[in-house]
Design a protein around this motif. Structure first.
Motif, PDB file in Angstrom:
ATOM      1  N   PHE A  49      99.802 -31.279  44.949  1.00 51.22           N
ATOM      2  CA  PHE A  49      98.661 -30.694  45.638  1.00 51.22           C
ATOM      3  C   PHE A  49      98.522 -29.211  45.324  1.00 51.22           C
ATOM      4  O   PHE A  49      97.454 -28.738  44.967  1.00 51.22           O
ATOM      5  CB  PHE A  49      98.826 -30.910  47.145  1.00 51.22           C
ATOM      6  N   ALA A  50      99.656 -28.478  45.435  1.00 56.60           N
ATOM      7  CA  ALA A  50      99.592 -27.022  45.300  1.00 56.60           C
ATOM      8  C   ALA A  50      99.550 -26.590  43.843  1.00 56.60           C
ATOM      9  O   ALA A  50      98.972 -25.556  43.516  1.00 56.60           O
ATOM     10  CB  ALA A  50     100.774 -26.382  46.017  1.00 56.60           C
ATOM     11  N   LEU A  51     100.197 -27.341  42.951  1.00 53.29           N
ATOM     12  CA  LEU A  51     100.311 -26.873  41.567  1.00 53.29           C
ATOM     13  C   LEU A  51      99.867 -27.920  40.552  1.00 53.29           C
ATOM     14  O   LEU A  51     100.224 -27.855  39.381  1.00 53.29           O
ATOM     15  CB  LEU A  51     101.761 -26.449  41.281  1.00 53.29           C
ATOM     16  N   ALA A  52      99.072 -28.876  40.989  1.00 51.39           N
ATOM     17  CA  ALA A  52      98.514 -29.898  40.099  1.00 51.39           C
ATOM     18  C   ALA A  52      99.589 -30.560  39.242  1.00 51.39           C
ATOM     19  O   ALA A  52      99.374 -30.839  38.066  1.00 51.39           O
ATOM     20  CB  ALA A  52      97.411 -29.295  39.221  1.00 51.39           C
ATOM     21  N   GLY A  53     100.775 -30.776  39.850  1.00 46.69           N
ATOM     22  CA  GLY A  53     101.856 -31.445  39.129  1.00 46.69           C
ATOM     23  C   GLY A  53     102.475 -30.599  38.025  1.00 46.69           C
ATOM     24  O   GLY A  53     103.234 -31.109  37.215  1.00 46.69           O
ATOM     25  N   ARG A  54     102.164 -29.296  37.985  1.00 49.00           N
ATOM     26  CA  ARG A  54     102.677 -28.364  36.963  1.00 49.00           C
ATOM     27  C   ARG A  54     102.451 -28.873  35.552  1.00 49.00           C
ATOM     28  O   ARG A  54     103.302 -28.750  34.690  1.00 49.00           O
ATOM     29  CB  ARG A  54     104.190 -28.130  37.134  1.00 49.00           C
ATOM     30  N   ASN A  55     101.307 -29.471  35.295  1.00 47.02           N
ATOM     31  CA  ASN A  55     101.117 -30.111  33.992  1.00 47.02           C
ATOM     32  C   ASN A  55      99.685 -29.973  33.485  1.00 47.02           C
ATOM     33  O   ASN A  55      99.160 -30.868  32.844  1.00 47.02           O
ATOM     34  CB  ASN A  55     101.495 -31.599  34.128  1.00 47.02           C
ATOM     35  N   VAL A  56      99.057 -28.817  33.740  1.00 43.15           N
ATOM     36  CA  VAL A  56      97.667 -28.632  33.333  1.00 43.15           C
ATOM     37  C   VAL A  56      97.587 -28.292  31.846  1.00 43.15           C
ATOM     38  O   VAL A  56      98.299 -27.422  31.366  1.00 43.15           O
ATOM     39  CB  VAL A  56      97.011 -27.494  34.150  1.00 43.15           C
ATOM     40  N   GLY A  57      96.715 -29.007  31.122  1.00 42.32           N
ATOM     41  CA  GLY A  57      96.583 -28.811  29.678  1.00 42.32           C
ATOM     42  C   GLY A  57      95.794 -27.568  29.309  1.00 42.32           C
ATOM     43  O   GLY A  57      95.227 -26.890  30.171  1.00 42.32           O
ATOM     44  N   PHE A  58      95.735 -27.300  27.992  1.00 43.33           N
ATOM     45  CA  PHE A  58      95.180 -26.049  27.481  1.00 43.33           C
ATOM     46  C   PHE A  58      93.703 -25.858  27.831  1.00 43.33           C
ATOM     47  O   PHE A  58      93.296 -24.792  28.298  1.00 43.33           O
ATOM     48  CB  PHE A  58      95.393 -26.016  25.960  1.00 43.33           C
ATOM     49  N   LEU A 116      89.601 -36.660  42.418  1.00 46.66           N
ATOM     50  CA  LEU A 116      90.756 -36.058  41.739  1.00 46.66           C
ATOM     51  C   LEU A 116      91.987 -36.025  42.627  1.00 46.66           C
ATOM     52  O   LEU A 116      93.119 -36.048  42.144  1.00 46.66           O
ATOM     53  CB  LEU A 116      90.418 -34.629  41.308  1.00 46.66           C
ATOM     54  N   GLY A 117      91.746 -35.971  43.940  1.00 44.82           N
ATOM     55  CA  GLY A 117      92.865 -35.820  44.857  1.00 44.82           C
ATOM     56  C   GLY A 117      93.629 -37.101  45.114  1.00 44.82           C
ATOM     57  O   GLY A 117      94.709 -37.072  45.695  1.00 44.82           O
ATOM     58  N   ARG A 118      93.076 -38.273  44.658  1.00 47.33           N
ATOM     59  CA  ARG A 118      93.754 -39.536  44.948  1.00 47.33           C
ATOM     60  C   ARG A 118      95.161 -39.569  44.373  1.00 47.33           C
ATOM     61  O   ARG A 118      96.053 -40.202  44.917  1.00 47.33           O
ATOM     62  CB  ARG A 118      92.965 -40.703  44.354  1.00 47.33           C
ATOM     63  N   ALA A 119      95.369 -38.853  43.246  1.00 47.24           N
ATOM     64  CA  ALA A 119      96.669 -38.918  42.564  1.00 47.24           C
ATOM     65  C   ALA A 119      97.725 -38.019  43.225  1.00 47.24           C
ATOM     66  O   ALA A 119      98.902 -38.107  42.900  1.00 47.24           O
ATOM     67  CB  ALA A 119      96.490 -38.528  41.107  1.00 47.24           C
ATOM     68  N   ASN A 120      97.293 -37.134  44.140  1.00 44.78           N
ATOM     69  CA  ASN A 120      98.250 -36.204  44.742  1.00 44.78           C
ATOM     70  C   ASN A 120      99.200 -36.903  45.712  1.00 44.78           C
ATOM     71  O   ASN A 120      98.783 -37.377  46.761  1.00 44.78           O
ATOM     72  CB  ASN A 120      97.499 -35.102  45.513  1.00 44.78           C
ATOM     73  N   LYS A 121     100.486 -36.956  45.341  1.00 45.98           N
ATOM     74  CA  LYS A 121     101.456 -37.607  46.211  1.00 45.98           C
ATOM     75  C   LYS A 121     102.349 -36.573  46.921  1.00 45.98           C
ATOM     76  O   LYS A 121     102.709 -36.748  48.074  1.00 45.98           O
ATOM     77  CB  LYS A 121     102.346 -38.568  45.400  1.00 45.98           C
ATOM     78  N   THR A 122     102.744 -35.538  46.200  1.00 43.33           N
ATOM     79  CA  THR A 122     103.681 -34.564  46.771  1.00 43.33           C
ATOM     80  C   THR A 122     102.989 -33.221  46.973  1.00 43.33           C
ATOM     81  O   THR A 122     101.876 -33.011  46.506  1.00 43.33           O
ATOM     82  CB  THR A 122     104.867 -34.340  45.813  1.00 43.33           C
ATOM     83  N   HIS A 123     103.715 -32.332  47.643  1.00 44.45           N
ATOM     84  CA  HIS A 123     103.198 -30.986  47.857  1.00 44.45           C
ATOM     85  C   HIS A 123     103.008 -30.265  46.520  1.00 44.45           C
ATOM     86  O   HIS A 123     102.073 -29.513  46.317  1.00 44.45           O
ATOM     87  CB  HIS A 123     104.164 -30.210  48.758  1.00 44.45           C
ATOM     88  N   GLU A 124     103.906 -30.546  45.584  1.00 36.43           N
ATOM     89  CA  GLU A 124     103.823 -29.935  44.255  1.00 36.43           C
ATOM     90  C   GLU A 124     102.555 -30.385  43.526  1.00 36.43           C
ATOM     91  O   GLU A 124     101.877 -29.586  42.875  1.00 36.43           O
ATOM     92  CB  GLU A 124     105.057 -30.309  43.444  1.00 36.43           C
TER      93      GLU A 124
END
Lengths: 40, 161, 479
Positions: free
Chosen positions: C42-51, C32-40
């Protein structure tokens, strides 16, 4: 005031049924999000 | 090891470590109890006066044989009110659900087992104490919920407007 | 366990389960972590978590060792009110739902609960808040690590240090690789495991010893447990609710989730998470009432749940208990690691020590702080200090003081930083005094009352009007 058998078993059964529904709800929502690509 | 009851799960968990942290062999109850000399156990109570109706009875050493804890309303144990099987080789047992009253406990005197008698008074909090705390809590909780809902709705209206 | 013949599981089976868990979770975290590019990311899962994931993570994180061990304990001690009262902790999640929506709207670029306190109330309140947060987070982290070691030892006889190190290593491992994304995704699976396991245990219990016989036995020999007017239970009820509210309202575990959830998802997710959680303590709690019927009188009250489960289901029961409690511990431990490292990275490192740090630098630091937290927690867990474990015991006094400052801070322009700081500090102090002089059942209540009174006074006397725009802090462009 002692809780009677009916109240006690109703409480337990209802909660057990509700808890048992939870995985279905979560999986249903997951499937919906997954199919509409809304997971992340 | 500090003896705390109530919500002290973490201390209790720690107790759990010490209680369970021995090789499996140590948990085997001895079957040769009859041949052993009499063991005199020292019973102690977590409290002399329980306000919640639960308490811990402890013995000073790991049980050497299968034991039964006896409960009575009188010091001479003329009538046994209840018996509780001692669990495994633990040195404690937690009893619960007692109503107001005086209770006496001892280990059932059989070959190889004897103990002192301990006395406990269960005295639940008075109804007025319980209710006053309950209603203070209820009041504060209502204030919080009403504040939250009012503020939330007001802000929503302002945002829509 | 009934036969006093040693442990429910063999050491090798226990170890195998741990290794299996470890490999699966860490590999999943890495994936799951392969997609993490920025600190955002990593820390906030891209601010886009679904329901779906959002609701599951809210529920799973709130199912901690507390729900699986303390709910039966409280039922054993306080009877019916114990489990019903414990399930009211769901109110924390439900009432946080509107707050989460508001947080997301006010601070679209925010990272932590510390951010909010700093921007809304200033430095003094921030310090008080950070102290409360750190005391709470460490108390919880250490107790979870210790509980992992204890569980493994209790069920399989494996050395405490192995179990404790293993659960920390596993959680640090996948959080390190995957960040919040891994935490949330593992939470989803852990939520399913926990619920299914708990339902299984309860079902088998009812099948083996009927509800009628449980009720009959308790009614005739332990009537107090069925008494709806049980004084101590009535006294403890609201204190427990305020403890739960304080935990959720202040902790960055819940704030970072609110910020990570997609658009309007936050409100619905917390509401559903709370509703799904609500019946669980009753399902895990009522099994404690079967103990007298089975002749089980546990050495300490918190062991009653696992003991009954192992008694009824035998070896399979022990495996199920192990998997459920291990999942419950992991789903909270990973969340705490992620949220606390965010707090350290964002509030202390970025905003206090190194404002110029670049995004990549922060991402790296965030990873180091997860590792650091893991190591510090491990060191604290090593000697099994009782006093630290007891931290959580009076944490109610700390966290309940934050309830009103957080709620009013989010909605009311008038409350100033001085009053918020005083409310949190004096609330905590009076809660602690109450804890030591009166009893555990007043700590959170007293703390919340004092804090609420100070906030009310602050509102009445204040002329201030806070500008909400100040909360929407723009990120400095980083290299």
């Amino acid at each position: 005031m002692i809780m009677g058998l009916t109240a006690f078993s109703t409480l337990v059964w209802v909660c057990l049924a509700l808890t048992a529904c939870a995985p279905l709800i979560l999986l249903g929502l997951w499937l919906k999000d997954f199919l509409s690509k809304q997971l992340w | 090891m500090p003896k705390l009851d109530g919500l002290s799960i973490h201390i209790a968990l720690l107790l759990l470590i010490t209680l369970l942290a021995r090789p499996a062999a140590a948990q085997q109850a001895s079957t040769a109890a009859e041949t052993q000399p009499n063991t005199d156990y020292q019973l102690t109570l977590s409290t002399e006066r329980s306000r919640e109706g639960y308490f811990v009875v402890a013995i000073d050493q790991a049980p050497q044989t299968k034991m039964v804890l006896q409960q009575s309303a009188s010091a001479d144990f003329s009538a046994i009110a209840a018996e509780f099987d001692w669990f495994g080789d633990f040195t404690e047992i937690t009893l619960t659900g007692f109503s107001d009253g005086e209770y006496y406990f001892r280990l059932k005197p059989v070959a190889g087992v004897s103990s002192n008698v301990v006395q406990l008074r269960v005295e639940h909090y008075s109804q007025w104490q319980a209710y006053s705390l309950f209603f203070i809590g209820l009041f504060l909780f209502s204030v919080l919920v009403i504040t939250l809902i009012t503020l939330h709705l007001r802000t929503r209206r302002q945002e829509v407007a | 366990m009934n036969e006093v013949s040693g442990f429910a599981l063999s050491s090798s089976l226990g170890l195998t389960l741990v290794v299996l868990f470890g490999i699966v979770w860490i590999a999943f975290g890495w994936y799951l972590g392969r997609a993490n590019k920025t600190h955002e990311d990593f820390a906030l899962a891209g601010r886009n978590v679904g329901f779906a994931l959002a609701a599951a993570t809210a529920m799973a994180t709130w199912v901690t060792s507390n729900t699986t061990l303390v709910a039966p304990q409280l039922t054993y001690q306080f009877g019916v009110w114990g489990m019903v009262g414990y399930s009211f902790a769901a109110l924390g999640l439900i009432l946080f739902a509107p707050l989460a929506a508001r947080i997301k709207r006010l601070m679209p670029n925010g990272y932590t609960s510390g951010d909010f306190i700093r921007l809304r109330y200033g430095r003094a309140a921030w310090w008080v808040f950070i102290i409360i947060s750190v005391v709470y987070a460490f108390g919880w982290l250490v107790s979870l690590g210790m509980a992992g070691g204890i569980l493994l030892e209790a069920l399989s006889g494996l050395d405490y240090h192995i179990g404790m190190s293993a659960i920390l290593l596993i959680c640090v491992g996948y959080t390190l690789f995957g960040g919040l994304r891994a935490v949330i995704a593992t939470d989803f699976i852990q939520a399913l495991i926990i619920i299914v396991g708990v339902v299984l245990i309860a079902w088998f219990l009812i099948d083996t010893v009927s509800l009628e016989s449980i009720h009959q036995e308790v009614k005739s020999n332990h009537p107090q447990l069925l008494d709806l007017l049980f004084p101590a239970a009535i006294m403890f009820l609201f204190n427990n609710i305020f403890f739960g509210l304080g935990e959720i309202f202040h902790s960055n575990v819940w704030w970072s989730r609110a910020l990570a959830f997609k658009g309007k998802v936050a409100f619905k997710a917390y509401l559903l998470g709370g509703l799904l959680w609500l019946p669980i303590p009753i399902v895990t709690g009522f099994i404690a009432l079967a103990a007298p019927q089975l002749g089980i009188f546990p050495p300490s009250a918190d062991m009653v749940g696992p003991m009954v489960a192992a008694e009824v289901l035998g070896k399979i029961g022990a495996v199920v208990v192990f998997i459920v409690v291990f999942s419950a511990l992991a789903s909270s431990l990973d969340s705490l690691l992620a949220a606390t490292s965010d707090l350290v990275t964002r509030d202390i490192y970025h905003k206090y020590l190194k404002p110029q740090a670049s995004d990549q630098h922060l991402l790296r630091f965030n990873r180091y702080s997860i590792l650091g937290l893991g190591i510090v927690t491990w060191l604290f867990c090593l000697p099994q200090i009782a006093t630290l474990g007891a931290l959580l015991n009076f944490a109610g006094a700390f966290v309940a003081s934050t309830i009103f400052p957080v709620v009013l801070g989010l909605y009311q322009r008038k409350l100033t930083g001085t009053y918020a700081a005083a409310a949190m500090a004096l609330g905590t102090l009076s809660g602690l005094v109450g804890y030591f002089t009166i009893g555990f059942y007043v700590a959170a209540l007293l703390s919340c009352i004092v804090s609420a009174a100070l906030c009310g006074f602050g509102l009445l006397t204040s002329q201030a009007r806070f500008d909400w725009q100040q909360l929407n802090e723009k990120e400095e462009p980083t290299s």
